[in-house]
Design a protein around this motif. Structure first.
Motif, short mmCIF file in Angstrom:
data_model
loop_
_atom_site.label_atom_id
_atom_site.label_comp_id
_atom_site.label_asym_id
_atom_site.label_seq_id
_atom_site.Cartn_x
_atom_site.Cartn_y
_atom_site.Cartn_z
N HIS A 58 6.35 9.17 -3.48
CA HIS A 58 5.76 9.41 -2.04
C HIS A 58 5.97 8.02 -1.23
O HIS A 58 5.72 8.47 0.29
CB HIS A 58 4.46 10.11 -1.79
CG HIS A 58 4.53 11.43 -2.20
ND1 HIS A 58 4.95 12.50 -1.54
CD2 HIS A 58 4.24 12.06 -3.61
CE1 HIS A 58 4.72 13.68 -2.25
NE2 HIS A 58 4.29 13.43 -3.31
N HIS A 59 5.93 7.05 -1.85
CA HIS A 59 5.97 5.66 -0.88
C HIS A 59 7.42 5.87 -0.26
O HIS A 59 8.53 6.11 -0.47
CB HIS A 59 6.17 4.44 -1.94
CG HIS A 59 5.77 3.21 -0.68
ND1 HIS A 59 6.96 2.79 -0.27
CD2 HIS A 59 4.88 2.57 -0.76
CE1 HIS A 59 6.51 1.63 0.56
NE2 HIS A 59 5.25 1.70 0.07
N PRO A 60 7.47 5.30 1.19
CA PRO A 60 8.57 5.44 1.78
C PRO A 60 9.80 5.05 1.53
O PRO A 60 10.99 5.41 1.65
CB PRO A 60 8.26 5.00 3.41
CG PRO A 60 6.50 5.17 3.41
CD PRO A 60 6.24 4.99 2.02
N GLN A 109 12.65 7.80 0.83
CA GLN A 109 13.90 7.85 1.56
C GLN A 109 15.36 8.38 0.91
O GLN A 109 16.27 8.85 1.60
CB GLN A 109 13.88 6.46 2.18
CG GLN A 109 14.36 5.38 1.33
CD GLN A 109 14.81 3.96 2.08
OE1 GLN A 109 15.42 3.82 2.98
NE2 GLN A 109 14.08 3.05 1.49
N TRP A 167 1.43 -1.32 -5.31
CA TRP A 167 1.15 0.23 -5.29
C TRP A 167 1.87 0.91 -6.09
O TRP A 167 2.97 0.79 -5.96
CB TRP A 167 1.03 0.63 -3.70
CG TRP A 167 0.35 1.99 -3.42
CD1 TRP A 167 -0.98 2.16 -3.27
CD2 TRP A 167 1.13 3.08 -3.37
NE1 TRP A 167 -0.94 3.37 -3.14
CE2 TRP A 167 0.16 4.22 -3.19
CE3 TRP A 167 2.44 3.54 -3.68
CZ2 TRP A 167 0.41 5.52 -3.12
CZ3 TRP A 167 2.79 4.89 -3.56
CH2 TRP A 167 1.66 5.68 -3.32
N GLN A 201 2.85 9.81 -7.63
CA GLN A 201 2.37 9.18 -6.35
C GLN A 201 3.34 8.25 -5.87
O GLN A 201 3.77 8.02 -4.57
CB GLN A 201 0.83 8.20 -6.65
CG GLN A 201 -0.39 8.92 -6.31
CD GLN A 201 -1.57 8.35 -6.14
OE1 GLN A 201 -1.87 8.00 -4.84
NE2 GLN A 201 -1.84 7.75 -7.22
N ASP A 253 0.92 -1.22 0.11
CA ASP A 253 -0.07 0.09 0.13
C ASP A 253 0.94 1.11 0.05
O ASP A 253 2.16 1.22 -0.50
CB ASP A 253 -0.93 -0.13 1.30
CG ASP A 253 -0.22 -0.48 2.46
OD1 ASP A 253 1.06 0.14 2.86
OD2 ASP A 253 -0.84 -0.99 3.41
N ASN A 254 0.40 2.26 0.51
CA ASN A 254 1.01 3.78 0.27
C ASN A 254 2.11 3.76 1.47
O ASN A 254 2.78 4.70 1.39
CB ASN A 254 0.26 4.70 0.35
CG ASN A 254 -0.36 5.01 1.40
OD1 ASN A 254 -0.64 4.07 2.30
ND2 ASN A 254 -0.85 6.15 1.55
N ARG A 255 2.11 2.94 2.55
CA ARG A 255 3.26 2.74 3.45
C ARG A 255 4.17 1.58 3.40
O ARG A 255 5.16 1.96 3.88
CB ARG A 255 2.47 3.19 4.73
CG ARG A 255 1.79 4.19 4.94
CD ARG A 255 2.46 5.61 4.53
NE ARG A 255 3.36 5.83 5.62
CZ ARG A 255 4.59 6.65 5.74
NH1 ARG A 255 4.49 7.45 4.72
NH2 ARG A 255 5.27 6.72 6.70
N SER A 256 3.65 0.45 3.31
CA SER A 256 4.29 -0.64 3.72
C SER A 256 4.81 -1.52 2.26
O SER A 256 4.26 -1.42 1.13
CB SER A 256 3.29 -1.60 4.34
OG SER A 256 2.06 -2.10 3.84
N SER A 257 5.56 -2.39 2.52
CA SER A 257 6.32 -2.95 1.37
C SER A 257 7.11 -4.28 1.79
O SER A 257 7.17 -4.75 3.28
CB SER A 257 7.50 -2.12 0.74
OG SER A 257 8.62 -1.89 1.64
#
Length: 542
Positions: free
Chosen positions: A280-282, A286, A234, A277, A87-91
């Motif tokens: 913007h994923h961490p 990073q 994502w 988009q 999702d937009n935060r996890s991997s």
């Protein structure tokens, strides 16, 4: 109109990896051959864009001493990572042993394909090849027997009204016993030749993706030279397939990009905004945070592979590289396969010239006996598996096919639906709302196009032609909310709503020459034609 005629032994359309490798190989075989390469870009490499992680296999065959010659392949890959964005935060990081073998990059190099192409151009010129940049190939020329006899270059100095201006220069007829077409993905002359000689008879439809790429200067503390990251998931949703890449290149730079298969069904999807988009994923952010975006570009990718590869030779010429579709999508690599196709074509053409033959008919046997054939055949199920089985089952199938069976399963999957035919109506699809760009990690289209150094002479005929002017008003706007305004990565297509109602406006000066509109338009109403030579992007270090 009387036109100047120039005659060569071999004519090559397109100064990309395939065309230049072919020119070099021909000169190695016979230094006396008179070879001409025409290139629509302002210089060799101006229109070249790729990730890129490069397999040096073909280059080593062409120039075994490429390191001593100073080829710009200096950063070997150090480490591979394959990830799934949940999702937009996890991997999830996929263990190395579970990733398909095609995603392993040991022995490859992170490099700029544009710079490698410029270097190949230097090698070709040193061998005596004539290269003409800023010359677009407008039409194929045929003799009375419908054998290809060369090309007509585009007229220069024609106004928007199709009338000659004061600086008008008529195009030239370039003739040769053999013309090699190396235009890259969805070449407009390649399309004509495939139709003319029915080269795709018995083949699967060709399939495509759109690749978007940015080059960033990043904080040296975050830079890991040689790190290669590939992933999927994502922000792509539903039946939209594709994947992203992030390569740590030289000089504290990273190349980041997203490839989306053009068989997606939702007309509300915008590949450009999906890419914005993604950053913007961490996992991506990073590395980019605090950095500076220095370049942007986009282009379509020919990814049908073995199943969609047309017959490549015909009377008087050949299709090579991405003009035919030699990219190995299972590896996300096409430079080495394009070069090899050009080298095989050179050997077949050389044989034909020596024996006064009009068709390079030995190409097929040379191709099937080469590693190019073996590599593409092993990867034949990769794309169809993802399209037919989806991201999860298709990914699992490809892991087994590539890892356990080495691409030798006793059956072949097929994908018979053309990409443009997959689009659903807007009323049947879920609208997608994209967040506004923040100007730090995500950006708008026009500021991105600015970074591509795209330029066209404004007073010239529009090179994006509508076969039927009424189609946007009668079909694309009411049924699909005109998807061109979203699938174009450069803001070329714009729907204007004024007192007279909605209409399609074409801002051709923004065009990146990606050819996505030529591929994805649901009515196949948009025809991409080459603008005046020298127009388009001018990619540095891409």
């Amino acid at each position: 109109m009387e036109r100047e005629v120039m005659t060569f032994d071999v004519l090559i359309v397109g100064a990309g990896p395939a065309g230049l490798a072919s020119a070099c190989r021909l000169k190695q075989l016979d230094p006396e051959l008179n070879i001409c390469v025409v290139e629509k870009g302002s210089e060799v490499g101006a229109h070249i864009l790729s990730g890129a992680v490069i397999d040096p296999k073909a280059l080593t065959e062409l120039f075994p001493d490429w390191k001593e010659r100073g080829a710009p392949l200096t950063l070997a890959t150090e480490r591979d990572e394959v990830v799934l964005l949940k999702d937009n935060r996890s991997s999830i990081k996929i263990p190395h042993w579970m990733a398909p073998k095609s995603m392993h990059n040991q022995g490859n190099y992170i490099a700029s394909l544009a710079n490698l192409t410029r270097w190949l151009g230097e090698q070709a010129e040193a061998l005596g090849v004539e290269i003409f940049p800023s010359f677009s190939a407008a039409d194929v020329l045929y003799d009375e027997n419908m054998q290809v006899k060369g090309i007509l270059t585009g007229d220069m100095g024609v106004g928007r009204d199709n009338m000659p201006k004061d600086n008008f220069m008529p195009g030239m007829e370039l003739h040769a016993p053999f013309t090699l077409f190396a235009e890259g993905c969805r070449g407009h002359l390649g399309k004509e030749l495939i139709r003319q000689f029915k080269l795709d008879q018995g083949k699967d439809p060709q399939h495509y993706g759109i690749g978007l790429k940015e080059l960033w200067d990043i904080d040296p503390a975050k830079h890991q030279p040689g790190l290669v990251i590939h992933g999927s998931g994502w922000p792509l949703q539903g039946d939209t397939s594709g994947g992203f890449f992030l390569y740590h290149a030289e000089n504290n730079q990273v190349a980041v990009g997203l490839i989306i298969d053009l068989n997606y069904s939702n007309p509300w999807l915008s590949p450009f905004d999906e890419f914005q988009q993604l950053k913007h994923h961490p996992l991506i952010a990073q590395y980019l945070e605090g950095g500076n975006r220095v370049s942007y570009g986009a282009r379509a990718i020919t990814k049908g592979g073995y199943n969609s590869l047309p017959k490549m030779n015909f009377p008087g010429g050949m299709l090579i590289g991405c003009d035919a579709g030699t990219l190995d999508f299972s590896r996300i690599k096409g430079a080495h396969t394009a070069m090899k196709s050009g080298m095989i074509a050179a050997e077949a053409v050389h044989h034909a010239l020596k024996n006064n033959e009009t068709d390079a008919s030995t190409f097929e046997a040379r191709y099937t006996q080469s590693w190019l054939y073996s590599e593409l055949y092993k990867a034949r199920n990769f794309g169809p598996a993802l399209h037919k089985l989806g991201r999860w089952l298709g990914g699992a199938f490809n892991t087994l096919d590539q890892g356990l069976f080495n691409g030798k399963l006793p059956f072949t999957l097929h994908d018979l639906q053309e990409d443009h035919a997959s689009l659903h109506r807007s009323s049947e699809s879920k609208p997608i709302t994209y967040p506004k760009p923040d100007g730090k990690l995500s950006f708008d289209k026009l500021s991105s196009v600015f970074l591509s150094n795209t330029n066209h002479e404004e007073d010239q005929p529009c090179h994006l032609q509508l076969s039927k002017e009424e189609i946007p008003l009668t079909v694309n706007i009411p049924l699909y909310d005109e998807p061109a305004q979203r699938y174009c990565p450069a803001g070329v297509y714009e729907v204007i709503d004024d007192d007279a109602g909605k209409k399609l406006q074409i801002n051709a000066q923004n065009c990146l020459h990606c050819k996505t509109c030529d591929i994805k338009d649901p009515c196949q109403n948009i025809q991409w034609l080459p603008p005046e030579g020298g127009g388009g992007p001018n990619y540095p270090n891409m």
